[in-house]
Write a protein that holds these residues in place. Sequence first.
Motif, PDB file in Angstrom:
ATOM      1  N   THR A 173       0.855  -1.180   0.000  1.00 35.36           N
ATOM      2  CA  THR A 173       0.000   0.000   0.000  1.00 35.36           C
ATOM      3  C   THR A 173       0.896   1.237   0.000  1.00 35.36           C
ATOM      4  O   THR A 173       1.781   1.373   0.847  1.00 35.36           O
ATOM      5  N   VAL A 174       0.656   2.130  -0.963  1.00 37.99           N
ATOM      6  CA  VAL A 174       1.465   3.332  -1.103  1.00 37.99           C
ATOM      7  C   VAL A 174       0.594   4.559  -0.845  1.00 37.99           C
ATOM      8  O   VAL A 174      -0.483   4.700  -1.437  1.00 37.99           O
ATOM      9  N   THR A 175       1.066   5.428   0.029  1.00 39.44           N
ATOM     10  CA  THR A 175       0.374   6.677   0.326  1.00 39.44           C
ATOM     11  C   THR A 175       1.252   7.848  -0.090  1.00 39.44           C
ATOM     12  O   THR A 175       2.406   7.949   0.329  1.00 39.44           O
ATOM     13  N   LEU A 176       0.715   8.721  -0.923  1.00 37.18           N
ATOM     14  CA  LEU A 176       1.383   9.957  -1.312  1.00 37.18           C
ATOM     15  C   LEU A 176       0.681  11.112  -0.610  1.00 37.18           C
ATOM     16  O   LEU A 176      -0.535  11.264  -0.727  1.00 37.18           O
ATOM     17  N   ASP A 177       1.435  11.910   0.118  1.00 37.48           N
ATOM     18  CA  ASP A 177       0.869  13.034   0.871  1.00 37.48           C
ATOM     19  C   ASP A 177       1.562  14.317   0.436  1.00 37.48           C
ATOM     20  O   ASP A 177       2.635  14.665   0.918  1.00 37.48           O
ATOM     21  N   LYS A 178       0.948  14.973  -0.546  1.00 30.83           N
ATOM     22  CA  LYS A 178       1.503  16.220  -1.094  1.00 30.83           C
ATOM     23  C   LYS A 178       2.948  16.047  -1.556  1.00 30.83           C
ATOM     24  O   LYS A 178       3.840  16.824  -1.215  1.00 30.83           O
ATOM     25  N   VAL A 179       3.161  15.020  -2.333  1.00 30.55           N
ATOM     26  CA  VAL A 179       4.490  14.698  -2.856  1.00 30.55           C
ATOM     27  C   VAL A 179       4.717  15.441  -4.172  1.00 30.55           C
ATOM     28  O   VAL A 179       3.879  15.394  -5.083  1.00 30.55           O
ATOM     29  N   GLN A 180       5.852  16.114  -4.271  1.00 33.40           N
ATOM     30  CA  GLN A 180       6.209  16.802  -5.510  1.00 33.40           C
ATOM     31  C   GLN A 180       6.897  15.807  -6.451  1.00 33.40           C
ATOM     32  O   GLN A 180       7.863  15.156  -6.078  1.00 33.40           O
TER      33      GLN A 180
END
Length: 354
Positions: A173-180
């Motif tokens: 499971t991959v979570t991106l949190d405001k990733v540029q």
Amino acid sequence: MAESDNIVVETAEKIFADLADPQTINNDRKDSWQEPLWQALSEAGLTLSWVPDDLGGSGASLADGFALLNAAGRFAVAVPLAETMLAGWLLAQAKITSPDGEMTVLPASPRDRITLDADGALSGRARGVPFAKAAKHFAVLAHGKDGVSIALVDASKGRIEAGLNVGYDHSDTVTLDKVQPVAIKPAAKGFDQTNLMLMGGVARSLQIAGALESMLDISVRYSNERVAFEKKISKFQAVQHNLARLAGESAAALAAATSAADAIASAKSFNDEVYLEAASAKIRCAEAAEKGGAIAHQVHGAIGFTMEHILHRYSLRALAWRDDFGSESHWAVELGKLVANRGADELWPLVASR
């Protein structure tokens, strides 16, 4: 997809035979085989087969790449070859240069969505991402207010919750949190998440078909070696019947998968014909994975369930691949919706023409 004339497949099969022998891998508890295999595949240009030369790849055709994935399925290859190929293909849709090293794609399920914020950052959660833990970069399809974009993301910028599928490969499971992102560009007009799921689904269908071919070969060989009641079990009518059923499932999966691959390779866009072929292939190959795996294990009896035997490397991975990029039930529902909305009379000519 004539394999005998395909130098891409011949190269891959030689590498697999030398560095991905199933029994050798099965006996290696330290996974020391992975790095040499990946290095050989990379040096041969196979990991970026679908990436044009000017974007850092080897520029192979779609047909060659599909044949390569079928060969990888026959060896039950447990490295992110298919995932890196798909990631490179996705990045190429937006003319983004592919980096070296392992990659995978986000999202890997039609239920998940990554969003593009107004400031260009990416956010969202993707489940069941194959080999995310091993990836150095993600190829991401994101939705923003101006439409769909494709991005290259440094994998270290995301939060990864490790998981395993039934084949004991990473399904994270991959979570991106405001990733540029490292790079981002708009997708071509008409390109959407369904296209990515269809492409991934056909890739998995070909891998399943390859795994079933090997399960059939292993089962036939075993039935000619195993002796019970003073004769080979291949002489028993019940075993012959089971092997015939397994051969039927293998042939059906291969026919469906290669037909879908040919449809994508020859089409100019992901049209209704491609949709029908790809969705049908995923449904049929998923069904064959379940039925074929069960038959193969029944032929082998107790020994086929042991970790020391190589059969599980194929049967469990084939089962795991059923759920990637949309499960059998998902595509059955979506295919039903397409037929209901467009009508069987309108869609039948597309099927009959093939």
